[in-house]
Design an enzyme around this catalytic site. Structure first.
Site, PDB file in Angstrom:
ATOM      1  N   HIS A  14       0.880  -1.197   0.000  1.00 40.44           N
ATOM      2  CA  HIS A  14       0.000   0.000   0.000  1.00 40.44           C
ATOM      3  C   HIS A  14       0.904   1.229   0.000  1.00 40.44           C
ATOM      4  O   HIS A  14       1.508   1.568   1.014  1.00 40.44           O
ATOM      5  CB  HIS A  14      -0.907  -0.002   1.239  1.00 40.44           C
ATOM      6  N   HIS A  16       1.589   5.369  -1.668  1.00 38.07           N
ATOM      7  CA  HIS A  16       1.221   6.558  -2.458  1.00 38.07           C
ATOM      8  C   HIS A  16       2.478   7.152  -3.073  1.00 38.07           C
ATOM      9  O   HIS A  16       3.395   7.539  -2.350  1.00 38.07           O
ATOM     10  CB  HIS A  16       0.541   7.610  -1.567  1.00 38.07           C
ATOM     11  N   LEU A  17       2.502   7.212  -4.396  1.00 40.54           N
ATOM     12  CA  LEU A  17       3.674   7.780  -5.088  1.00 40.54           C
ATOM     13  C   LEU A  17       3.391   9.162  -5.665  1.00 40.54           C
ATOM     14  O   LEU A  17       4.324   9.873  -6.035  1.00 40.54           O
ATOM     15  CB  LEU A  17       4.119   6.859  -6.226  1.00 40.54           C
ATOM     16  N   LYS A 100      -9.325  -0.355  -5.879  1.00 37.28           N
ATOM     17  CA  LYS A 100      -9.365   0.284  -4.557  1.00 37.28           C
ATOM     18  C   LYS A 100     -10.713   0.925  -4.295  1.00 37.28           C
ATOM     19  O   LYS A 100     -11.194   1.726  -5.094  1.00 37.28           O
ATOM     20  CB  LYS A 100      -8.260   1.356  -4.490  1.00 37.28           C
ATOM     21  N   HIS A 137     -10.516   0.816   1.828  1.00 34.70           N
ATOM     22  CA  HIS A 137     -10.283   1.800   2.898  1.00 34.70           C
ATOM     23  C   HIS A 137     -11.474   1.665   3.843  1.00 34.70           C
ATOM     24  O   HIS A 137     -12.563   2.129   3.540  1.00 34.70           O
ATOM     25  CB  HIS A 137     -10.191   3.221   2.323  1.00 34.70           C
ATOM     26  N   HIS A 175      -4.549  -0.874   5.771  1.00 34.58           N
ATOM     27  CA  HIS A 175      -4.101  -0.106   6.947  1.00 34.58           C
ATOM     28  C   HIS A 175      -5.034  -0.234   8.153  1.00 34.58           C
ATOM     29  O   HIS A 175      -5.640   0.725   8.583  1.00 34.58           O
ATOM     30  CB  HIS A 175      -3.847   1.365   6.600  1.00 34.58           C
ATOM     31  N   LEU A 220      -4.848   8.983   8.047  1.00 33.12           N
ATOM     32  CA  LEU A 220      -6.132   8.281   8.087  1.00 33.12           C
ATOM     33  C   LEU A 220      -5.936   6.835   7.656  1.00 33.12           C
ATOM     34  O   LEU A 220      -5.194   6.594   6.693  1.00 33.12           O
ATOM     35  CB  LEU A 220      -7.151   8.978   7.187  1.00 33.12           C
ATOM     36  N   ASP A 248       1.508   2.553   3.542  1.00 39.47           N
ATOM     37  CA  ASP A 248       0.670   3.745   3.376  1.00 39.47           C
ATOM     38  C   ASP A 248       1.541   5.000   3.427  1.00 39.47           C
ATOM     39  O   ASP A 248       1.079   6.050   3.856  1.00 39.47           O
ATOM     40  CB  ASP A 248      -0.444   3.795   4.423  1.00 39.47           C
ATOM     41  N   ALA A 264      -3.982  14.610   5.773  1.00 38.39           N
ATOM     42  CA  ALA A 264      -3.631  13.331   6.402  1.00 38.39           C
ATOM     43  C   ALA A 264      -2.593  12.594   5.573  1.00 38.39           C
ATOM     44  O   ALA A 264      -2.720  12.494   4.354  1.00 38.39           O
ATOM     45  CB  ALA A 264      -4.881  12.474   6.532  1.00 38.39           C
TER      46      ALA A 264
HETATM   47  C1  NCD Z   1      -3.506   8.982   2.200  1.00 40.41           C
HETATM   48  C2  NCD Z   1      -3.076  10.052   1.180  1.00 40.41           C
HETATM   49  O1  NCD Z   1      -2.498  11.051   1.605  1.00 40.41           O
HETATM   50  O2  NCD Z   1      -3.274   9.862  -0.011  1.00 40.41           O
HETATM   51  N1  NCD Z   1      -3.495   9.577   3.494  1.00 40.41           N
HETATM   52  C3  NCD Z   1      -3.399   8.918   4.674  1.00 40.41           C
HETATM   53  O3  NCD Z   1      -3.512   9.546   5.722  1.00 40.41           O
HETATM   54  N2  NCD Z   1      -3.163   7.635   4.732  1.00 40.41           N
HETATM   55  C4  NCD Z   1      -4.830   8.434   1.818  1.00 40.41           C
HETATM   56  C5  NCD Z   1      -5.185   7.177   2.548  1.00 40.41           C
HETATM   57  O4  NCD Z   1      -4.569   6.123   2.348  1.00 40.41           O
HETATM   58  O5  NCD Z   1      -6.126   7.196   3.338  1.00 40.41           O
HETATM   59 ZN    ZN Z   2      -3.203   5.082   1.679  1.00 39.78          ZN
END
Ligand code: NCD
Ligand code: ZN
Length: 349
Positions: A14, A16-17, A100, A137, A175, A220, A248, A264
């Site tokens: 998991h 985010h790039l 997702k 999620h 997560h 989050l 995450d 977040a």
């Molecule tokens: C993530 C994001 O910033 O894209 N933020 C987070 O707090 N984890 C989105 C997500 O996975 O909920």
């Molecule tokens: Zn995430």
């Protein structure tokens, strides 16, 4: 005392790039340790179709520094307008690994998410039929549900009924942050898995709120009470086969974190493996680190376990790592685990 540990190369289930300058800045931090990662589709606008996924995958590969090996496992963002046939074709062609589900409004860039799960039932049926995993999620978004209860209420109101409607659907609870979710995944069947982040193994809600508000610990789902962190740790370090690492890691410019309404996300890619070795050693479970980071994930997804290894070495003095990175004109703060870290990733063979 163990000073060195060689494990199969880890994957991040998991991640985010982002895109553009941010993508270029954060991708090497993941690719230096991880062989593959499940790439989240919550860009603006979101990555919704097979064509979007292909285009995003190309941008990721173009941003990968020469000489680094890394495979992005792509996901598509489920909306109430999703074309099931398009995603099914993307899956069967090997372009898309999973879909997702963001409840609309649950987190960063989730406005196009799903309001009513029944509206996507035909897509989910198709996915169940072809074995395409759904990544969830798991938080309700109702304003009358306390933010610390949103995961447990989601399991009750949305996830459990969904699993009863579609028992064949392969689902990953992304997560997880509570003992409720930890118990639920363990009680589930072979096609239910869960990811746990690095930070939820290390911080509880006091880290965010006690003695001053610390925006860099805000993510989050939000970190919960200590008893929940301990339940997550017990599960992750147990080696339980359907639970695996999903960092995450979610970079945001400091400017966007440090404001009256900060966003977040915690950026953990650079020091995740050092943090995890610390956690597993503390719990006397270094022998289960490999299961959590490198074995359980590919097994659940039906992918080969890496044939590469990494070596972690425990040094005598605390490790140095950057407090922040730069992305274009922005800075991004790296997760501060609040303890010295001694395990460094040594070699990638
Ligand atoms: C993530 C994001 O910033 O894209 N933020 C987070 O707090 N984890 C989105 C997500 O996975 O909920
Ligand atoms: Zn995430």
């Amino acid at each position: 005392m163990t000073k060195s540990l060689t494990i199969k190369q880890p994957d991040d289930w998991h991640l985010h790039l982002r895109d553009g300058d941010m993508l270029a800045a954060v991708l090497p931090d993941t690719a230096q340790h991880f062989g593959r990662a499940i790439i989240m589709p919550n860009l603006v606008p979101p990555v919704v179709s097979t064509a979007d996924v292909l285009a995003y995958q190309k941008r990721i590969m173009a941003a990968l520094p020469k000489g680094m090996n890394f495979t992005p496992l792509m996901t598509a963002y489920l909306t109430e307008a999703t074309d099931a046939e398009d995603l099914a074709k993307g899956f069967q062609d090997g372009v898309i690994t999973a879909v997702k589900l963001y409840p609309a409004g649950a987190t960063t860039n989730s406005a196009s998410g799903v309001r009513d799960v029944m509206a996507v039932q035909p897509v989910l049926e198709k996915m169940a039929e072809i074995g395409m995993p759904l990544l969830v999620h798991g938080e309700v978004t109702d304003s009358d549900i306390d933010i610390f209860d949103r995961e447990a209420v989601f399991i009750d109101r949305v996830l459990d009924p969904l699993r009863q409607r579609l028992p064949q659907l392969k689902i990953v609870m992304e997560h997880i942050t509570t003992s409720v979710a930890a118990d639920y995944v363990q009680s589930g069947s072979e096609n239910l898995g869960a990811t746990i982040t690095t930070h939820h193994l290390m911080i509880n809600r006091n880290h965010i709120l006690a003695g001053g508000i610390r925006p860099h610990y805000y993510c989050l789902p939000v970190a919960k009470r200590e008893e929940h962190r301990l339940a997550l740790r017990a599960l992750a370090t147990s080696g339980f086969s359907r639970v695996f690492l999903g960092t995450d890691s979610a970079p945001h410019p400091d400017r966007a974190k440090l404001m009256a309404c900060g966003c977040a996300g915690i950026y953990t890619a650079p020091n995740t493996m050092s943090c995890l070795a610390h956690v597993f050693e503390e719990d006397g479970a270094l022998d289960h680190l490999e299961a959590f980071t490198s074995i359980n994930g590919p097994k659940f997804y039906g992918l080969p376990i890496s044939d590469q290894t990494i070596t972690l070495t425990k040094q005598d003095l605390p490790m140095a790592y950057p407090e922040m990175i730069t992305a274009g004109d922005e800075t991004v703060t790296v997760f501060d685990p609040g303890v010295d870290l001694f395990w460094r990733v040594d070699t990638l063979v």
